[in-house]
Design a protein around this motif. Structure first.
Motif, PDB file in Angstrom:
ATOM      1  N   ARG A  40       0.817  -1.224   0.000  1.00  0.00           N
ATOM      2  CA  ARG A  40       0.000   0.000   0.000  1.00  0.00           C
ATOM      3  C   ARG A  40       0.842   1.262   0.000  1.00  0.00           C
ATOM      4  NH1 ARG A  40      -3.447  -0.275   5.572  1.00  0.00           N
ATOM      5  NH2 ARG A  40      -1.919  -1.374   6.829  1.00  0.00           N
ATOM      6  N   GLU A  66      -3.926  -0.690  -1.941  1.00  0.00           N
ATOM      7  CA  GLU A  66      -4.612  -0.627  -0.636  1.00  0.00           C
ATOM      8  C   GLU A  66      -5.877  -1.445  -0.840  1.00  0.00           C
ATOM      9  OE1 GLU A  66      -6.365  -0.517   2.433  1.00  0.00           O
ATOM     10  OE2 GLU A  66      -4.772   0.947   2.789  1.00  0.00           O
ATOM     11  N   ASP A  69      -9.536  -0.003  -0.841  1.00  0.00           N
ATOM     12  CA  ASP A  69      -9.800   1.200  -1.627  1.00  0.00           C
ATOM     13  C   ASP A  69     -10.055   0.788  -3.084  1.00  0.00           C
ATOM     14  OD1 ASP A  69      -9.635   3.458  -3.176  1.00  0.00           O
ATOM     15  OD2 ASP A  69      -7.828   4.251  -2.214  1.00  0.00           O
ATOM     16  N   GLN A  70     -11.325   0.932  -3.498  1.00  0.00           N
ATOM     17  CA  GLN A  70     -11.695   0.455  -4.840  1.00  0.00           C
ATOM     18  C   GLN A  70     -10.939   1.149  -5.963  1.00  0.00           C
ATOM     19  OE1 GLN A  70     -16.071   0.488  -4.211  1.00  0.00           O
ATOM     20  NE2 GLN A  70     -16.028  -1.379  -5.459  1.00  0.00           N
ATOM     21  N   SER A  71     -10.616   2.446  -5.756  1.00  0.00           N
ATOM     22  CA  SER A  71      -9.898   3.137  -6.835  1.00  0.00           C
ATOM     23  C   SER A  71      -8.456   2.616  -6.926  1.00  0.00           C
ATOM     24  CB  SER A  71      -9.931   4.661  -6.656  1.00  0.00           C
ATOM     25  OG  SER A  71      -9.364   4.984  -5.422  1.00  0.00           O
ATOM     26  N   SER A  72      -7.883   2.221  -5.775  1.00  0.00           N
ATOM     27  CA  SER A  72      -6.542   1.628  -5.766  1.00  0.00           C
ATOM     28  C   SER A  72      -6.574   0.273  -6.463  1.00  0.00           C
ATOM     29  CB  SER A  72      -6.058   1.505  -4.311  1.00  0.00           C
ATOM     30  OG  SER A  72      -4.899   0.746  -4.239  1.00  0.00           O
ATOM     31  N   ASN A 117     -13.229  -5.048   7.380  1.00  0.00           N
ATOM     32  CA  ASN A 117     -12.982  -4.349   6.112  1.00  0.00           C
ATOM     33  C   ASN A 117     -11.709  -4.891   5.456  1.00  0.00           C
ATOM     34  OD1 ASN A 117     -13.841  -2.471   4.232  1.00  0.00           O
ATOM     35  ND2 ASN A 117     -12.708  -0.771   5.161  1.00  0.00           N
TER      36      ASN A 117
END
Ligand SMILES: NC(=O)c1ccc[n+]([C@@H]2O[C@H](COP(=O)([O-])OP(=O)(O)OC[C@H]3O[C@@H](n4cnc5c(N)ncnc54)[C@H](OP(=O)(O)O)[C@@H]3O)[C@@H](O)[C@H]2O)c1
Length: 255
Positions: A40, A66, A69-72, A117
């Protein structure tokens, strides 16, 4: 001996079991063509050991990820795709995870949610993101049956998440950790059922109690020994292993 796999991705590979997996994969006599070492914070001090290792092995690609984190995840999929060109990803190892020592008396809502999570939602997001590449790998590999050389998802779990064994382990309630890994086990069972038709093998592996930041110095097993065992287990997985709960020595554990 045939190679374990052509391409492999390991989450949380800047330290502990993830870093050792990348090291031993890179040092194999017939190493994977692509080792995607996800981290990350690849440019920070946490990524130094991984950067040093990657500098010695051109087949290690260090990629930012990460897992919650969906955008990651989306950005990581693009990077991996650009290296694989039109080929698929053969092996995905969901290794990233967090522990928590919270007890029934001390556990707070936020800690429960945060551990779930990372340990449950994260692996699902990573599988969602990389599934098209795994399906592509399964389709393009001509061999019959399932294997890590074809297409596989390996989720790192703990034997402390075994419900049956749980009744024997009274001293470590670890509510967020054990509950989250039990949930990851069920996620893996669902994946095994759903992806069987696509030829994607899905298994959970308990690495043993290992000397890492998470396992602490009290652990009996070195990270080298655990990872040597895990890689041997991976090499022997076949269609009959999908949906299995195994340890680093290949023993079956009760759910
Ligand atoms: N060690 C044991 O005895 C043991 C026993 C049973 C199961 N396991 C399982 O084995 C796996 C590896 O454990 P370990 O002992 O190597 O743990 P560790 O030494 O604590 O390393 C955990 C790794 O996960 C990464 N990570 C944590 N949260 C993340 C996130 N949100 N996104 C991306 N990466 C994240 C960490 O990255 P940062 O450096 O950025 O934090 C680190 O690279 C875990 O799933 C663990 O539950 C370990």
């Amino acid at each position: 001996m045939s190679p374990l796999t052509r391409s492999v991705l390991v989450t949380g590979s800047n330290r502990g079991i993830g870093l050792e997996l990348v090291r031993q994969l890179a040092e194999m006599t017939d190493p994977p063509e692509h080792i995607f070492a996800m981290c990350r914070n690849p440019n920070g001090p946490q990524g130094k050991s991984l950067r040093d290792l990657a500098a010695k092995h051109p087949n290690i690609h260090v990629v930012q990820l990460e897992v919650v984190d969906q955008s990651s995840v989306k950005a990581a999929v693009s990077v991996v795709e650009s290296h694989l060109k039109s080929k698929g990803l053969n092996l995905l190892i969901n290794n990233a995870g967090v522990n928590s020592y919270a007890t029934l008396q001390t556990v707070e809502q936020q800690e429960m949610l945060s551990v779930f999570n990372t340990n449950v939602v994260g692996p699902i997001l990573v599988v969602q993101g990389f599934l098209p590449l795994l399906k592509r790998a399964a389709k393009e590999t001509a061999t019959e049956g399932m294997s890590c050389a074809k297409a596989a998802i390996i989720n790192l779990t703990t034997k402390l998440a075994s419900i049956q064994r749980g009744f024997e382990v009274t001293e470590s309630p670890l509510y967020p950790y054990r509950a989250s890994k039990a949930a990851l086990n069920m996620v893996t069972a669902c994946l095994a059922l759903e992806l069987k038709g696509d030829g994607i093998l899905c298994t959970v592996i308990h690495p043993g109690w290992v000397k890492t930041d998470m396992g602490t110095e009290k652990a009996p097993l070195t990270v080298q020994c655990s990872v040597e065992g895990i890689l041997k287990v991976l090499a022997n997985l076949s269609s009959s292993s999908t949906g299995a709960f195994l340890d680093w020595e290949g023993n079956s554990l009760p759910w």
